[in-house]
Motif scaffolding. Sequence first.
Motif, PDB file in Angstrom:
ATOM      1  N   UNK A  45       0.843  -1.199   0.000  1.00 36.28           N
ATOM      2  CA  UNK A  45       0.000   0.000   0.000  1.00 36.28           C
ATOM      3  C   UNK A  45       0.881   1.254   0.000  1.00 36.28           C
ATOM      4  N   UNK A  46       0.463   2.267  -0.712  1.00 40.33           N
ATOM      5  CA  UNK A  46       1.193   3.534  -0.665  1.00 40.33           C
ATOM      6  C   UNK A  46       0.942   4.158   0.705  1.00 40.33           C
ATOM      7  N   UNK A  47       1.766   5.140   1.061  1.00 39.07           N
ATOM      8  CA  UNK A  47       1.565   5.826   2.341  1.00 39.07           C
ATOM      9  C   UNK A  47       0.168   6.435   2.409  1.00 39.07           C
ATOM     10  N   UNK A  48      -0.274   7.001   1.284  1.00 42.26           N
ATOM     11  CA  UNK A  48      -1.599   7.630   1.249  1.00 42.26           C
ATOM     12  C   UNK A  48      -2.710   6.607   1.469  1.00 42.26           C
ATOM     13  N   UNK A  49      -2.596   5.448   0.851  1.00 45.70           N
ATOM     14  CA  UNK A  49      -3.633   4.415   1.009  1.00 45.70           C
ATOM     15  C   UNK A  49      -3.654   3.907   2.447  1.00 45.70           C
ATOM     16  N   UNK A  50      -2.476   3.670   3.010  1.00 47.56           N
ATOM     17  CA  UNK A  50      -2.410   3.202   4.395  1.00 47.56           C
ATOM     18  C   UNK A  50      -2.997   4.247   5.341  1.00 47.56           C
ATOM     19  N   UNK A  51      -2.678   5.507   5.124  1.00 49.89           N
ATOM     20  CA  UNK A  51      -3.231   6.579   5.953  1.00 49.89           C
ATOM     21  C   UNK A  51      -4.755   6.644   5.823  1.00 49.89           C
ATOM     22  N   UNK A  52      -5.256   6.460   4.597  1.00 56.17           N
ATOM     23  CA  UNK A  52      -6.712   6.484   4.392  1.00 56.17           C
ATOM     24  C   UNK A  52      -7.384   5.346   5.143  1.00 56.17           C
ATOM     25  N   UNK A  53      -6.786   4.157   5.109  1.00 58.91           N
ATOM     26  CA  UNK A  53      -7.358   3.014   5.827  1.00 58.91           C
ATOM     27  C   UNK A  53      -7.347   3.267   7.335  1.00 58.91           C
ATOM     28  N   UNK A  54      -6.245   3.817   7.827  1.00 57.38           N
ATOM     29  CA  UNK A  54      -6.141   4.109   9.262  1.00 57.38           C
ATOM     30  C   UNK A  54      -7.150   5.181   9.654  1.00 57.38           C
ATOM     31  N   UNK A  55      -7.239   6.240   8.864  1.00 59.31           N
ATOM     32  CA  UNK A  55      -8.194   7.316   9.141  1.00 59.31           C
ATOM     33  C   UNK A  55      -9.622   6.783   9.146  1.00 59.31           C
ATOM     34  N   UNK A  56      -9.944   5.946   8.176  1.00 58.52           N
ATOM     35  CA  UNK A  56     -11.274   5.352   8.125  1.00 58.52           C
ATOM     36  C   UNK A  56     -11.567   4.495   9.343  1.00 58.52           C
ATOM     37  N   UNK A  57     -10.562   3.711   9.766  1.00 55.46           N
ATOM     38  CA  UNK A  57     -10.748   2.864  10.943  1.00 55.46           C
ATOM     39  C   UNK A  57     -10.920   3.716  12.202  1.00 55.46           C
ATOM     40  N   UNK A  58     -10.123   4.757  12.325  1.00 54.07           N
ATOM     41  CA  UNK A  58     -10.270   5.643  13.483  1.00 54.07           C
ATOM     42  C   UNK A  58     -11.649   6.279  13.518  1.00 54.07           C
ATOM     43  N   UNK A  59     -12.094   6.765  12.374  1.00 55.98           N
ATOM     44  CA  UNK A  59     -13.399   7.420  12.328  1.00 55.98           C
ATOM     45  C   UNK A  59     -14.533   6.461  12.641  1.00 55.98           C
ATOM     46  N   UNK A  60     -14.463   5.264  12.052  1.00 57.20           N
ATOM     47  CA  UNK A  60     -15.567   4.313  12.244  1.00 57.20           C
ATOM     48  C   UNK A  60     -15.599   3.742  13.654  1.00 57.20           C
ATOM     49  N   UNK A  61     -14.444   3.534  14.249  1.00 52.91           N
ATOM     50  CA  UNK A  61     -14.411   2.904  15.566  1.00 52.91           C
ATOM     51  C   UNK A  61     -14.540   3.872  16.728  1.00 52.91           C
ATOM     52  N   UNK A  62     -13.999   5.068  16.533  1.00 45.22           N
ATOM     53  CA  UNK A  62     -13.908   5.968  17.678  1.00 45.22           C
ATOM     54  C   UNK A  62     -14.441   7.366  17.391  1.00 45.22           C
ATOM     55  N   UNK A  63     -15.146   7.550  16.297  1.00 46.58           N
ATOM     56  CA  UNK A  63     -15.672   8.869  15.914  1.00 46.58           C
ATOM     57  C   UNK A  63     -14.583   9.920  16.048  1.00 46.58           C
ATOM     58  N   UNK A  64     -13.435   9.604  15.512  1.00 48.47           N
ATOM     59  CA  UNK A  64     -12.222  10.422  15.633  1.00 48.47           C
ATOM     60  C   UNK A  64     -12.123  11.374  14.479  1.00 48.47           C
TER      61      UNK A  64
END
Length: 110
Positions: free
Chosen positions: A91-110
Motif C-alpha cells: 500500500x502507498x503511504x496515502x492508502x495506508x493513511x486512508x485506511x487508518x483514518x477510516x478505521x479511526x473514524x468508524x471505531x472511535x468517531x475520531x
Amino acid sequence: MNIIDTITAAAAPMLLEIVASIVTALVGWAVLEIKRRTGLEIEEKHRAALEAAIMSGIRALIDRDESTTALDAVEAYVRESVPDAIRALKPTDAVLRQKITGALRSQFAF
C-alpha cells in the motif's frame, strides 16, 4: 481383417492424441484455478492481518500517552506488526493513511 478393425487401427493414434490433449488442457486449467484461488486466499489473509494490526494500533494508541499524532503512531505500529502484509499488498503511504483514518473514524468517531 474386417472394416471395423481397419478403422479402429487407423483411428487409435488420433484418438489417443485427442485424449492426451484434453487431459493436458484439464490439468493446465486445474493448476491455474488452484493458483488463482490460493493467491486470492493469501491476499485475503494479508488484508485481514493489516486490518487487525490497524485496530491493535488504535487500541495501543489509546492505552499509551504520547505526543505523536494518532496517525503516525498507528502507522508505525502497523508497519512493525505486519511487515509481510505490507510487503505483499504494497500500500502507498496515502492508502495506508486512508485506511487508518477510516478505521479511526468508524471505531472511535475520531
